[in-house]
Design a protein around this motif. Structure first.
Motif, mmCIF file in Angstrom:
data_model
loop_
_atom_site.group_PDB
_atom_site.id
_atom_site.type_symbol
_atom_site.label_atom_id
_atom_site.label_comp_id
_atom_site.label_asym_id
_atom_site.label_seq_id
_atom_site.Cartn_x
_atom_site.Cartn_y
_atom_site.Cartn_z
ATOM 1 N N ARG A 25 -45.351 -4.937 31.937
ATOM 2 C CA ARG A 25 -46.623 -5.657 31.769
ATOM 3 C C ARG A 25 -46.345 -7.150 31.534
ATOM 4 O O ARG A 25 -45.344 -7.509 30.877
ATOM 5 N N PRO A 26 -47.187 -8.032 32.073
ATOM 6 C CA PRO A 26 -46.914 -9.469 32.010
ATOM 7 C C PRO A 26 -46.553 -9.999 30.619
ATOM 8 O O PRO A 26 -45.610 -10.790 30.473
ATOM 9 N N SER A 27 -47.249 -9.540 29.573
ATOM 10 C CA SER A 27 -46.998 -10.095 28.231
ATOM 11 C C SER A 27 -45.675 -9.647 27.624
ATOM 12 O O SER A 27 -45.282 -10.143 26.574
ATOM 13 N N GLU A 28 -44.978 -8.706 28.258
ATOM 14 C CA GLU A 28 -43.720 -8.193 27.689
ATOM 15 C C GLU A 28 -42.520 -8.503 28.587
ATOM 16 O O GLU A 28 -41.459 -7.894 28.428
ATOM 17 N N ARG A 29 -42.709 -9.419 29.515
ATOM 18 C CA ARG A 29 -41.601 -9.738 30.421
ATOM 19 C C ARG A 29 -40.578 -10.661 29.779
ATOM 20 O O ARG A 29 -40.859 -11.319 28.803
ATOM 21 N N ARG A 30 -39.406 -10.694 30.393
ATOM 22 C CA ARG A 30 -38.284 -11.551 29.978
ATOM 23 C C ARG A 30 -37.828 -11.255 28.562
ATOM 24 O O ARG A 30 -37.435 -12.139 27.814
ATOM 25 N N LYS A 31 -37.901 -9.980 28.204
ATOM 26 C CA LYS A 31 -37.402 -9.542 26.891
ATOM 27 C C LYS A 31 -36.362 -8.451 27.072
ATOM 28 O O LYS A 31 -35.997 -7.771 26.126
ATOM 29 N N GLY A 32 -35.972 -8.207 28.332
ATOM 30 C CA GLY A 32 -34.958 -7.184 28.589
ATOM 31 C C GLY A 32 -35.507 -5.811 28.935
ATOM 32 O O GLY A 32 -34.753 -4.887 29.232
ATOM 33 N N TYR A 33 -36.836 -5.667 28.895
ATOM 34 C CA TYR A 33 -37.411 -4.344 29.186
ATOM 35 C C TYR A 33 -37.186 -3.929 30.642
ATOM 36 O O TYR A 33 -37.051 -2.744 30.941
ATOM 37 N N GLY A 34 -37.164 -4.900 31.551
ATOM 38 C CA GLY A 34 -36.968 -4.574 32.970
ATOM 39 C C GLY A 34 -35.625 -3.874 33.184
ATOM 40 O O GLY A 34 -35.539 -2.837 33.855
ATOM 41 N N LYS A 35 -34.569 -4.444 32.589
ATOM 42 C CA LYS A 35 -33.234 -3.827 32.728
ATOM 43 C C LYS A 35 -33.238 -2.425 32.136
ATOM 44 O O LYS A 35 -32.653 -1.500 32.675
ATOM 45 N N LYS A 36 -33.919 -2.300 31.004
ATOM 46 C CA LYS A 36 -33.942 -1.023 30.296
ATOM 47 C C LYS A 36 -34.731 0.038 31.087
ATOM 48 O O LYS A 36 -34.306 1.192 31.178
ATOM 49 N N ILE A 37 -35.842 -0.368 31.675
ATOM 50 C CA ILE A 37 -36.677 0.646 32.360
ATOM 51 C C ILE A 37 -35.936 1.189 33.578
ATOM 52 O O ILE A 37 -36.011 2.391 33.874
#
Ligand SMILES: CC(C)(COP(=O)(O)OP(=O)(O)OC[C@H]1O[C@@H](n2cnc3c(N)ncnc32)[C@H](O)[C@@H]1OP(=O)(O)O)[C@@H](O)C(=O)NCCC(=O)NCCS
Length: 166
Positions: free
Chosen positions: A97-109
């Motif tokens: 989701r846009p408000s949670e980007r660039r916090k490493g969640y993409g790599k984790k998902i």
């Protein structure tokens, strides 16, 4: 942080995330205001995609990334590849989701999505992204993606990566 199957438990934060994504033109097919009954039906449809799909589609398992009881993003694992998915889409699709980007969640998902893929007995996953999607490229490469090629799809170039799942 964990992947869960779609559930009505996260209705509020899921629909907030849909609202955020509408601002960037994504998920227009999902209504951001839904009654509990409508949402329950929506969730059931998502869950049923791993059991039955319309002709021409492949079965897919959908999971939501949840952190501290909040919906963060979604990942879909396709059970098979079609000619179309071989060109674009691949085995795994994900979105944060846009408000949670660039916090490493993409790599984790993607990391967690690859585990789900292996559970389907898929040992090598095709993951694609647009050539100008730098964030997604980094996510795929951080998860062991080996670039197969770049193919032209209309105006854009699509990168096709393979990930050997360990
Ligand atoms: C692409 C997407 C999943 C990235 O999610 P994210 O949670 O921001 O990713 P991460 O925080 O794990 O970032 C991974 C890396 O990419 C970088 N990055 C993320 N977004 C970026 C952007 N827009 N531009 C440049 N770099 C970016 C991060 O800084 C990080 O870099 P690092 O490895 O040097 O630290 C998210 O932007 C998204 O959902 N986009 C819309 C849907 C989409 O494109 N899905 C992927 C389809 S292939």
């Amino acid at each position: 942080m964990r992947l869960v199957k779609p559930t009505t438990k996260y209705q509020k934060s899921f629909l907030q995330a849909v609202k955020e994504s509408h601002k960037e033109g994504r998920n227009k097919d999902i209504e951001s205001k839904q009654s509990p009954k409508q949402f329950a039906e929506f969730v059931k449809k998502l869950r049923d995609q791993e059991k039955r799909v319309p002709k021409g589609y492949v079965l897919q398992s959908v999971f939501w990334l949840v952190d501290r009881n909040k919906f963060i993003g979604r990942v879909s694992v396709r059970h098979n590849l079609t000619k179309r998915l071989r060109e674009e889409g691949g085995h795994i699709g994900y979105e944060i989701r846009p408000s949670e980007r660039r916090k490493g969640y993409g790599k984790k998902i993607l990391k967690l999505g690859l585990r789900k893929t292996l559970q389907l007995d898929i040992k090598k996953a095709l993951v694609t992204c647009d050539d100008d999607n730098v964030g997604s490229q980094k996510i795929i490469e951080a998860n062991g993606g080996i670039l197969q090629d770049k193919i032209r799809k209309g105006e854009k170039l699509v990168r096709r990566y393979w990930i050997k799942i360990k």
